[in-house]
Design a protein around this motif. Structure first.
Motif, PDB file in Angstrom:
ATOM      1  N   GLY A  15       0.783  -1.218   0.000  1.00 37.26           N
ATOM      2  CA  GLY A  15       0.000   0.000   0.000  1.00 37.26           C
ATOM      3  C   GLY A  15       0.817   1.272   0.000  1.00 37.26           C
ATOM      4  N   HIS A  16       2.136   1.151  -0.076  1.00 36.32           N
ATOM      5  CA  HIS A  16       3.013   2.337  -0.144  1.00 36.32           C
ATOM      6  C   HIS A  16       4.298   1.943  -0.862  1.00 36.32           C
ATOM      7  CE1 HIS A  16       5.661   0.846   3.123  1.00 36.32           C
ATOM      8  NE2 HIS A  16       4.541   0.339   3.610  1.00 36.32           N
ATOM      9  N   ILE A  17       5.201   2.908  -1.066  1.00 36.79           N
ATOM     10  CA  ILE A  17       6.409   2.633  -1.846  1.00 36.79           C
ATOM     11  C   ILE A  17       7.667   2.542  -0.984  1.00 36.79           C
ATOM     12  CG2 ILE A  17       5.447   3.710  -3.920  1.00 36.79           C
ATOM     13  CD1 ILE A  17       7.311   6.115  -3.369  1.00 36.79           C
ATOM     14  N   GLY A  18       7.514   2.463   0.337  1.00 35.55           N
ATOM     15  CA  GLY A  18       8.688   2.363   1.198  1.00 35.55           C
ATOM     16  C   GLY A  18       9.528   1.135   0.883  1.00 35.55           C
ATOM     17  N   TRP A  19       8.869  -0.022   0.801  1.00 31.64           N
ATOM     18  CA  TRP A  19       9.585  -1.246   0.466  1.00 31.64           C
ATOM     19  C   TRP A  19      10.181  -1.159  -0.941  1.00 31.64           C
ATOM     20  CZ3 TRP A  19      10.944  -5.209   3.487  1.00 31.64           C
ATOM     21  CH2 TRP A  19      10.290  -5.375   4.711  1.00 31.64           C
ATOM     22  N   CYS A  20       9.434  -0.586  -1.867  1.00 37.10           N
ATOM     23  CA  CYS A  20       9.915  -0.454  -3.253  1.00 37.10           C
ATOM     24  C   CYS A  20      11.191   0.380  -3.317  1.00 37.10           C
ATOM     25  CB  CYS A  20       8.836   0.178  -4.126  1.00 37.10           C
ATOM     26  SG  CYS A  20       7.283  -0.719  -4.171  1.00 37.10           S
ATOM     27  N   MET A  21      11.191   1.506  -2.622  1.00 36.50           N
ATOM     28  CA  MET A  21      12.368   2.368  -2.612  1.00 36.50           C
ATOM     29  C   MET A  21      13.570   1.636  -2.028  1.00 36.50           C
ATOM     30  SD  MET A  21      10.990   6.167  -1.559  1.00 36.50           S
ATOM     31  CE  MET A  21      12.682   6.629  -1.172  1.00 36.50           C
ATOM     32  N   GLY A  22      13.353   0.910  -0.920  1.00 46.32           N
ATOM     33  CA  GLY A  22      14.453   0.189  -0.295  1.00 46.32           C
ATOM     34  C   GLY A  22      15.016  -0.892  -1.193  1.00 46.32           C
ATOM     35  N   LEU A  23      14.134  -1.704  -1.784  1.00 44.76           N
ATOM     36  CA  LEU A  23      14.579  -2.756  -2.693  1.00 44.76           C
ATOM     37  C   LEU A  23      15.352  -2.171  -3.871  1.00 44.76           C
ATOM     38  CD1 LEU A  23      11.305  -4.885  -2.738  1.00 44.76           C
ATOM     39  CD2 LEU A  23      13.550  -5.744  -2.034  1.00 44.76           C
ATOM     40  N   HIS A  24      14.785  -1.139  -4.478  1.00 43.01           N
ATOM     41  CA  HIS A  24      15.395  -0.505  -5.649  1.00 43.01           C
ATOM     42  C   HIS A  24      16.785   0.049  -5.307  1.00 43.01           C
ATOM     43  CE1 HIS A  24      14.384   2.029  -9.469  1.00 43.01           C
ATOM     44  NE2 HIS A  24      15.647   1.646  -9.461  1.00 43.01           N
ATOM     45  N   ALA A  25      16.880   0.756  -4.196  1.00 44.14           N
ATOM     46  CA  ALA A  25      18.166   1.332  -3.791  1.00 44.14           C
ATOM     47  C   ALA A  25      19.177   0.241  -3.474  1.00 44.14           C
ATOM     48  CB  ALA A  25      17.972   2.250  -2.587  1.00 44.14           C
ATOM     49  N   GLY A  26      18.731  -0.851  -2.839  1.00 42.08           N
ATOM     50  CA  GLY A  26      19.628  -1.956  -2.539  1.00 42.08           C
ATOM     51  C   GLY A  26      20.157  -2.610  -3.796  1.00 42.08           C
ATOM     52  N   TRP A  27      19.302  -2.768  -4.801  1.00 38.54           N
ATOM     53  CA  TRP A  27      19.736  -3.352  -6.072  1.00 38.54           C
ATOM     54  C   TRP A  27      20.757  -2.460  -6.766  1.00 38.54           C
ATOM     55  CZ3 TRP A  27      14.032  -4.635  -7.735  1.00 38.54           C
ATOM     56  CH2 TRP A  27      13.593  -5.749  -7.010  1.00 38.54           C
ATOM     57  N   ILE A  28      20.490  -1.166  -6.797  1.00 39.18           N
ATOM     58  CA  ILE A  28      21.435  -0.231  -7.416  1.00 39.18           C
ATOM     59  C   ILE A  28      22.780  -0.294  -6.698  1.00 39.18           C
ATOM     60  CG2 ILE A  28      21.963   2.220  -7.785  1.00 39.18           C
ATOM     61  CD1 ILE A  28      18.962   2.667  -8.233  1.00 39.18           C
ATOM     62  N   PHE A  29      22.747  -0.366  -5.377  1.00 36.53           N
ATOM     63  CA  PHE A  29      23.981  -0.416  -4.587  1.00 36.53           C
ATOM     64  C   PHE A  29      24.836  -1.612  -5.001  1.00 36.53           C
ATOM     65  CE2 PHE A  29      26.375  -1.900  -0.901  1.00 36.53           C
ATOM     66  CZ  PHE A  29      27.022  -0.745  -0.505  1.00 36.53           C
TER      67      PHE A  29
END
Length: 293
Positions: free
Chosen positions: A223-237
């Motif tokens: 229901g929000h993008i908090g998890w999405c942002m974390g996953l995305h940033a972790g993948w980029i890292f």
């Protein structure tokens, strides 16, 4: 699809403005970068400048529509846990790339720890900023716009499609010997679209599409993008650190499993992320059924 088309036209308009400004700006001599990089950066600037008015016009200028409709503590907690999970997911992929000798370490004989620490800080900040912008746009605004008028399937499909497409819609350098003038600027602009649909991009496009699907599923369930942002940033890292510490090995018989996009995201990544997306959706669907029972 209508909402996806509107979002695409917004990005297309920003790219046109960037293209129109590139040549006169380069003629001033103030900028020493390659013209195609200037065009790309200008388009990004216009996207940022016009984003809030665009969201207001689309009636998406509220926290819930943008994916921030939870408490700050809950959002930041999800972001942090998502980042750790994203790092773990991509480390599995990278370890397999190393085991299959698709990528090889190039830090032998050097003091790699200071290099790793310095690069880690840079990509951590860059990854968080990138995920903030992309997740707010794709899994926040675009997903909400489609979800309001269509079902879950449409929101997942079209937000993932545009997410994938945008990653390949980038200006490229002019062919050697081509003059950089208004005609050359127009050629760069056209190449943004003609270079997208090539067979060599198919593996990376498949992987990025499944990344978009996975993140959209997470958005739907949380229901929000908090998890999405974390996953995305972790993948980029993980991707950026891996590219800094390793080289692609084209001599490997398994090299075809890594894509041309960044040497990491290819068929192997598509299979891994697709499997995770399927498992996540099945698990959360069963949980939802149990709650309703």
């Amino acid at each position: 699809m209508r909402e996806t088309g509107i979002f695409f036209l917004y990005l297309f308009g920003c790219l046109i403005l960037g293209a129109l400004l590139t040549y006169p700006l380069m003629q001033t001599g103030w900028i020493a970068y390659d013209p195609h990089r200037v065009m790309g950066r200008l388009a990004q600037v216009f996207i940022l400048i016009g984003l809030w008015p665009f969201l207001k016009a689309m009636h998406l200028n509220d926290r819930t529509a943008l994916g921030y409709g939870v408490s700050r503590a809950r959002f930041l907690g999800a972001l942090g846990r998502g980042w750790l999970l994203g790092v773990a997911i991509l480390l599995v992929l990278v370890l397999n790339l190393l085991l299959l000798e698709i990528r090889v370490l190039h830090v032998a004989g050097v003091d790699w720890l200071p290099v790793l620490l310095r690069k880690s800080v840079q990509v951590l900040i860059g990854g968080l900023l990138t995920s903030l912008l992309e997740e707010t746009f794709f899994r926040g605004a675009l997903y909400s716009a489609i979800r309001r008028r269509g079902g879950v399937g449409s929101a997942i499909l079209w937000s993932s499609f545009l997410f994938t497409l945008v990653h390949f819609m980038k200006p490229h350098a002019l062919p050697e010997g081509t003059a950089f003038d208004w005609l050359g600027t127009g050629q760069m602009f056209v190449q943004v679209f003609t270079n997208v649909f090539q067979w060599k991009h198919l593996d990376s496009m498949a992987a990025l599409f499944l990344v978009g699907v996975f993140l959209a599923l997470v958005r739907e369930r949380s229901g929000h993008i908090g998890w999405c942002m974390g996953l995305h940033a972790g993948w980029i890292f993980v991707i950026q650190v891996t590219r800094h510490l390793t080289d692609g090995n084209q001599a490997s018989p398994n090299a075809w499993l890594a894509g041309n996009y960044d040497g990491i995201i290819g068929w192997l990544a598509a299979g891994w992320i697709g499997l995770l997306a399927l498992g996540f959706w099945s698990f959360t669907r069963n949980q939802e059924r149990e709650r309703r029972a």
